[in-house]
Design an enzyme around this catalytic site. Structure first.
Site, PDB file in Angstrom:
ATOM      1  N   HIS A   1       0.878  -1.186   0.000  1.00  0.00           N
ATOM      2  CA  HIS A   1       0.000   0.000   0.000  1.00  0.00           C
ATOM      3  C   HIS A   1       0.912   1.232   0.000  1.00  0.00           C
ATOM      4  O   HIS A   1       1.713   1.401  -0.909  1.00  0.00           O
ATOM      5  CB  HIS A   1      -0.935  -0.093   1.212  1.00  0.00           C
ATOM      6  CG  HIS A   1      -2.063   0.894   1.249  1.00  0.00           C
ATOM      7  ND1 HIS A   1      -2.395   1.709   0.209  1.00  0.00           N
ATOM      8  CD2 HIS A   1      -2.958   1.203   2.243  1.00  0.00           C
ATOM      9  CE1 HIS A   1      -3.437   2.468   0.540  1.00  0.00           C
ATOM     10  NE2 HIS A   1      -3.787   2.177   1.776  1.00  0.00           N
TER      11      HIS A   1
ATOM     12  N   HIS B   1      -1.593  -1.433 -10.945  1.00  0.00           N
ATOM     13  CA  HIS B   1      -2.475  -1.022  -9.845  1.00  0.00           C
ATOM     14  C   HIS B   1      -3.716  -1.896  -9.855  1.00  0.00           C
ATOM     15  O   HIS B   1      -4.206  -2.273 -10.918  1.00  0.00           O
ATOM     16  CB  HIS B   1      -2.883   0.458 -10.024  1.00  0.00           C
ATOM     17  CG  HIS B   1      -3.516   1.047  -8.799  1.00  0.00           C
ATOM     18  ND1 HIS B   1      -4.849   0.864  -8.508  1.00  0.00           N
ATOM     19  CD2 HIS B   1      -3.002   1.797  -7.802  1.00  0.00           C
ATOM     20  CE1 HIS B   1      -5.120   1.496  -7.370  1.00  0.00           C
ATOM     21  NE2 HIS B   1      -4.026   2.072  -6.917  1.00  0.00           N
TER      22      HIS B   1
ATOM     23  N   ASP C   1       3.256   5.605  -7.141  1.00  0.00           N
ATOM     24  CA  ASP C   1       4.329   5.344  -6.169  1.00  0.00           C
ATOM     25  C   ASP C   1       5.690   5.392  -6.847  1.00  0.00           C
ATOM     26  O   ASP C   1       6.681   5.789  -6.237  1.00  0.00           O
ATOM     27  CB  ASP C   1       4.137   3.963  -5.519  1.00  0.00           C
ATOM     28  CG  ASP C   1       2.773   3.858  -4.877  1.00  0.00           C
ATOM     29  OD1 ASP C   1       2.411   4.774  -4.126  1.00  0.00           O
ATOM     30  OD2 ASP C   1       2.049   2.881  -5.146  1.00  0.00           O
TER      31      ASP C   1
HETATM   32  C1  MLT Z   1      -4.012   4.460  -2.825  1.00  0.00           C
HETATM   33  O1  MLT Z   1      -3.847   5.608  -3.250  1.00  0.00           O
HETATM   34  O2  MLT Z   1      -4.605   4.241  -1.742  1.00  0.00           O
HETATM   35  C2  MLT Z   1      -3.369   3.331  -3.559  1.00  0.00           C
HETATM   36  O3  MLT Z   1      -3.257   3.606  -4.918  1.00  0.00           O
HETATM   37  C3  MLT Z   1      -3.971   1.986  -3.276  1.00  0.00           C
HETATM   38  C4  MLT Z   1      -5.387   1.745  -3.674  1.00  0.00           C
HETATM   39  O4  MLT Z   1      -6.137   2.601  -4.103  1.00  0.00           O
HETATM   40  O5  MLT Z   1      -5.801   0.571  -3.552  1.00  0.00           O
END
Ligand code: MLT
Length: 426
Positions: A263, A304, A362
């Site tokens: 995460h 993602h 990320d």
């Molecule tokens: C987020 O911004 O929380 C991440 O991309 C993870 C997600 O959305 O599952």
């Protein structure tokens, strides 16, 4: 038109209502299935909407992300983080006067009491900033507990302001602790991101020397991270909050969930991976390892769960990343050369294109923060800082309407009932 789906179980047909979304996928309401003696099974919640929400919308196929209906690209380009916080909390953009008052409220709440700051004495300089941040935010529950009524919207707003105001101070204190330096107090004359940078890298009694380009880039990073609907940490905040827990404790649970490399910890993991690869001539070996299913090496920062073509935040971040690299004059950094080579491979090679393993937010945020001179262990703390308005907006939204404690069931695969055997007979 009202839709239903029919499900037939042992010859008995049940109609399940389909709840209509304002935009995006509709949702089959399976709540009555239990009356037929069945649960639904969806580990990882791949096909499950755990709640309804009016905060953030994602179309993963089209690469769309909106906060309260406003596209992320417009907010990142034209807004500022505190305005986005107001939008997420209130549902509408503020007037100039309302924004001014909100900013003042945040500035007033940024300082941390001296006695509370002593909490950091219990940590060593080796402690990870996320561990300190998690403990500090949970610790605020002690300060804000008596008299807090989570069903009072004014109290919820006050909690939101306290958390948005205090997280930069606490995150900066975590960093200062890790370099064994004294804390720098927030400066009410500085903007939100500027203040954070000054609390990390400034010195008490010295005029702030924060680059506007870097403060703007960081503010944009906060906007891009501000919310992402029911991600793991937000779902954690909702579940913890659904027990009627103190909001500071529920948010600390969210910070804990964010820490993992699958995460929020991914941005730190991207940098660790770039350091492991080390130089551009190693890239093809590591790419070969990533493709080898028997090799545990994994490329971090690609693909993602929700976005199937591209992450719209990564597109904004990529442009901002290049601006920061140019400002910092670090285009020739060996790790950045490794990152650029990986980016090209992910965008061109069939293996990555077919599996939709494109660079995600990320990937670019890790590189941008590195170019800004932010130490790697702070990356996830910065994600937490950005995500704060999203967590608290979801917590508040849940409490503003009837809700149930989060309590999933399971597919039991353990032994059937059996008799206890005394230890002497085993
Ligand atoms: C987020 O911004 O929380 C991440 O991309 C993870 C997600 O959305 O599952």
């Amino acid at each position: 038109m009202k839709h239903t789906v029919q499900i037939t179980i042992d010859g008995v047909t049940t109609e399940l209502p389909v709840l209509e979304a304002t935009v995006g996928l509709d949702v089959v309401d399976v709540r009555s299935l239990i009356q037929q003696g069945l649960y639904t099974y969806d580990p990882g919640f791949l096909s499950t909407a755990a709640c309804d929400s009016a905060i953030t919308y994602i179309d993963g196929d089209a690469g769309i992300l909106t906060y309260r209906g406003y596209p992320i690209e417009q907010l990142a380009d034209q807004s500022e983080h505190l305005e986005v916080c107001y939008l997420l909390l209130h549902g509408e953009l503020p007037s100039a006067e309302a924004l001014g008052a909100f900013k003042q409220d945040i500035a007033d709440r940024m300082p941390i009491d001296d006695h509370f700051a002593r909490l950091f004495d219990g940590f060593t300089t080796e402690s990870h900033p996320m561990s300190m941040l998690c403990a500090a935010v949970a610790g605020l529950a002690a300060q804000f507990h008596e008299g807090l009524d989570i069903y009072n919207s004014e109290h919820r707003l006050e909690s939101a302001k306290q958390l948005i105001a205090k997280i930069p101070t606490l995150a900066a204190m975590s960093y200062r602790k890790s370099i064994n330096a004294s804390f720098v107090a927030p400066d009410p004359n500085l903007g939100y991101a500027e203040n954070f940078l000054n609390m990390c890298f400034g010195e008490t009694g010295q005029p702030p020397k924060v680059s506007k380009t870097l403060a703007d880039a960081l503010d944009k990073i906060f906007i891009l991270h501000a919310d992402h609907e029911q991600n793991a940490s937000t779902s954690t905040v909702r579940i913890a909050g659904s027990t009627e827990a103190n909001p500071y404790a529920a948010i600390a649970a969210g910070i804990a969930a964010l820490w993992g490399p699958s995460h929020g910890g991914a941005n730190e993991a991207v940098l660790d991976m770039l350091m492991e690869i080390g130089s551009i001539d190693q890239v093809s070996d590591y790419v070969a390892r990533a493709k080898d299913k028997d090799d545990p090496f994994k490329l971090m920062g690609f693909g993602h769960r929700v976005y199937k073509n591209f992450d719209p935040r990564a597109t904004v971040m990529q442009a901002s990343c290049h601006a920061v690299l140019a400002e910092q004059g670090v285009d020739d950094e060996p790790l950045l050369a490794v990152a650029k080579a990986l980016e090209t491979i992910a965008r061109e090679e069939a293996y990555f294109v077919d599996r939709r393993l494109y660079p995600n937010i990320d990937f670019y945020s890790g590189i941008t923060l590195k170019a800004m001179g932010i130490p790697t262990p702070m990356y996830t703390a910065l994600f937490a800082l950005g995500r704060m308005p999203g967590w608290i907006a979801h917590w508040s939204e849940m409490l503003s309407a009837p809700f149930k404690i989060g309590r999933p069931r399971q597919l039991y695969l353990g032994p059937n009932k059996r008799d206890y055997v005394p230890i002497s007979d085993r």
